[in-house]
Structure formats: structure tokens, C-alpha cells
Scaffold this active site. Structure first.
Site, mmCIF file in Angstrom:
data_model
loop_
_atom_site.group_PDB
_atom_site.id
_atom_site.type_symbol
_atom_site.label_atom_id
_atom_site.label_comp_id
_atom_site.label_asym_id
_atom_site.label_seq_id
_atom_site.Cartn_x
_atom_site.Cartn_y
_atom_site.Cartn_z
ATOM 1 C CG HIS A 40 25.352 -28.168 -11.966
ATOM 2 N ND1 HIS A 40 25.464 -29.284 -12.755
ATOM 3 C CD2 HIS A 40 24.929 -27.167 -12.794
ATOM 4 C CE1 HIS A 40 25.143 -28.976 -14.005
ATOM 5 N NE2 HIS A 40 24.809 -27.708 -14.048
HETATM 6 C C1 BDR Z 1 29.120 -25.532 -12.247
HETATM 7 O O1 BDR Z 1 29.504 -24.395 -13.012
HETATM 8 C C2 BDR Z 1 28.947 -23.239 -12.453
HETATM 9 O O2 BDR Z 1 28.506 -22.387 -13.467
HETATM 10 C C3 BDR Z 1 27.847 -23.699 -11.529
HETATM 11 O O3 BDR Z 1 27.679 -22.784 -10.449
HETATM 12 C C4 BDR Z 1 28.347 -25.028 -11.047
HETATM 13 O O4 BDR Z 1 29.216 -24.881 -9.954
HETATM 14 C C5 BDR Z 1 28.354 -26.471 -13.151
HETATM 15 O O5 BDR Z 1 29.141 -26.876 -14.221
#
Ligand code: BDR
Ligand code: CA
Length: 307
Positions: free
Chosen positions: A237
């Protein structure tokens, strides 16, 4: 640029990508409570900075809790300390004096208008507090490049919502309504960037401290994704924000207006992405396509030149 984050295994890869990219003038890292509490995210950012040999970049600690809601964590996806299996040792260099919120305001207001980009990899609490402290910030900021939200893909924490927006929906709603120019990488895009076995092996093959750390983060995510979600290759992500700043052609963006649900418990943190806006008036861009192989090639290239 400034990176606001909650490391976090994918935040770690995003930070390492930024550290390995000399054309990004990284002014500060600000941290927020999110995946793990803020003391741990501030410590983890300093661990990552030390591995990259970049102790000159200040790390500021920010908000410990969301604007209104109770803090939530995502330790099951990031490990109890936030960096997967890595032992969390106290880093050599301390946290910078002052708060993350003050640092964001000061750095942006002292710079040329619109010259400082802000990449946001966690809940938007620090950004909302900075905009409250200095309302002129919205017109002074360069693009606010966010990982957060879900549309076509549905959510990853609830059916409606993605974790970063869900964790502090009130902050996200304020930031989206602030007038900032925003580029948003939600799950629709980040689910197209998968850490396949071949791509992780390519990071492992680089063979330096930064790449080894990134590979350890990716391996941990692979294991957790296979166990908890049942997907073979975990989505990557947060690095999408930095990858876009480095190579915008890796993504296809669509102008829109984004609003965040703050009233309903059922759909808390849902991002309503409205494409029926006049393109020249749109303040938000939503990523609809991502070149997953291109993002990984960029990571391998930049880590290859890193410490
Ligand atoms: C996002 O949620 C967090 O757990 C990850 O680091 C990322 O920023 C993904 O949904
Ligand atoms: Ca994050």
C-alpha cells in the site's frame, strides 16, 4: 517533501524507497499512532532511518490518538512492535524536539508556496491538526499524497472502509474538505501492486541493509496475508505514494471529489468517491490503475543504490 506515517511494514518499505531516492528532498518524517502506538511508530521510523544511514532527517512524534475515536491498532498485520519479526531495539539517534504538527506547519509555511509535498501513510490525525493550527496550510501545501480509502474494491477493515481512513474518519473528513490538492491511492490501486514471490526474491537479491530490511517486511506480509486473508501475494500500500512522486506514469488517476462517512457506525470511514465533478474544479485525484511490476522495478532500482 515530508512523510507522515505509522510504521508499519509497508510504511517501512515506503520510507526505504524515499531514502534511496536522492531527488526527494526529505525534510522530515512525522509519525502518528495507527498500526501501533505513536511511541512505537516514532521509534520504528528511527530504526528505518538508521538502517538507511539517514540520521540527518528529523523524526517528529505526533498524535497519540484519533481526533474523536478510541485508538485502534493493526498489530496482527504488522507484528506487535510494528516491524514484523524484526527485533525492536532502541535506535541510536533520538526523536526531534517539538511536535509533528508544529513541524509540518513550520516546514510548509517557511517554504515557497506549493513546494512541499506531504505523503500520508497512516491515519490523517497529524494533518488535520496541522490544518486546524494553520488554516493557510491548505493553500501552501504541495500535493497531499495519501494512501487511504476504498471504492470498487470494498474495505479491508470493514466492508466499507480502508484502515487508515477508518482509524480516524473525522480527521480524514476534515482534510478532504480542506481544499488541499490531494492524490489518493486507495485499495483499488494498491491491490494492483502485489508482492509476488518473484518480486520479493528480486528485492532479496539486491543485497544491502536497506533492501534486506524491505525484503524482511515483504516476507512478513506474505506470511500474514496467506494466513489471515488467504491471498497468495500481499498488496503493497504505502510505497505507492512515494512511487507516484518519483514516477507518476506508473499510475492512472481520475479527477473526483472525496468525502468521508463520519456518522454511521456501519459505514464509518467509507470514502465516497464522486467522479461526476468538473475536471478543472476537482481538488482530488483517485488512482484507478497501478503498474505493479513498475512499482517493484522502481523499488529494486532505488534500493540497489541505497545503503
Ligand atoms: C494501510 O493500513 C495500514 O495498516 C498500512 O500501513 C497502510 O497504511 C492499508 O490499509
Ligand atoms: Ca501505514
Amino acid at each position: 517533501m515530508i512523510i507522515d506515517c505509522d510504521p508499519g511494514v509497508d510504511d517501512a518499505v515506503g520510507l526505504l524507497l524515499a531514502f534511496g531516492s536522492p531527488e526527494l528532498d526529505l525534510k522530515a518524517i512525522t509519525t502518528v499512532g495507527g498500526n501501533v502506538p505513536v511511541e512505537k511508530t516514532a521509534r520504528n521510523a528511527r530504526i528505518i532511518r538508521q538502517v538507511a544511514g539517514r540520521d540527518e532527517v528529523p523524526v517528529y512524534a505526533g498524535a497519540a490518538r484519533p481526533l474523536v475515536r478510541e485508538p485502534a491498532g493493526a498489530g496482527e498485520f504488522h507484528g506487535a512492535e510494528g516491524l514484523g519479526d524484526l527485533a525492536a531495539v532502541e535506535p541510536d539517534a533520538p526523536v526531534a524536539d517539538g511536535s509533528a504538527v508544529d513541524a509540518i506547519v513550520r516546514i510548509v509555511m517557511e517554504a515557497e508556496p506549493r513546494s512541499v509535498a506531504l505523503a500520508v501513510m497512516g491515519p490523517m490525525t497529524n494533518v488535520a491538526l496541522a490544518l486546524r493550527a494553520e488554516p493557510k496550510l491548505a493553500e501552501r501545501l504541495g500535493p497531499v499524497v495519501v494512501m487511504g480509502g476504498a471504492r470498487a474494491e470494498g474495505g479491508n477493515i470493514t466492508a466499507s472502509a480502508e484502515f487508515n481512513i477508518w482509524a480516524d474518519p473525522d480527521a480524514a473528513a476534515e482534510v478532504f474538505a480542506s481544499g488541499c490538492e490531494m492524490v489518493v491511492f486507495g485499495l483499488d490501486a494498491t491491490h494492483q501492486v502485489r508482492a509476488t514471490e518473484e518480486r520479493i526474491a528480486a528485492v532479496e537479491a539486491v543485497g544491502n541493509a536497506s533492501a534486506d530490511m524491505a525484503a524482511a517486511m515483504l516476507r512478513f506480509s506474505q506470511r500474514i496475508e496467506r494466513t489471515i486473508v488467504g491471498w497468495d501475494a500481499a498488496p503493497l500500500h504505502d510505497p505507492c505514494t512515494v512511487a507516484w512522486l518519483l514516477k507518476p506514469g506508473l499510475f492512472k488517476l481520475t479527477p473526483c471529489r472525496i468525502e468521508v462517512e463520519t456518522v454511521s457506525d456501519l459505514t464509518r470511514g467509507h470514502t465516497a468517491v464522486e467522479f461526476r465533478v468538473e475536471a478543472d474544479k476537482a481538488r482530488h485525484l483517485w488512482a484507478v490503475e497501478a503498474d505493479g511490476q513498475g512499482v517493484f522495478d522502481l523499488i529494486v532500482e532505488r534500493l540497489g543504490a541505497a545503503a
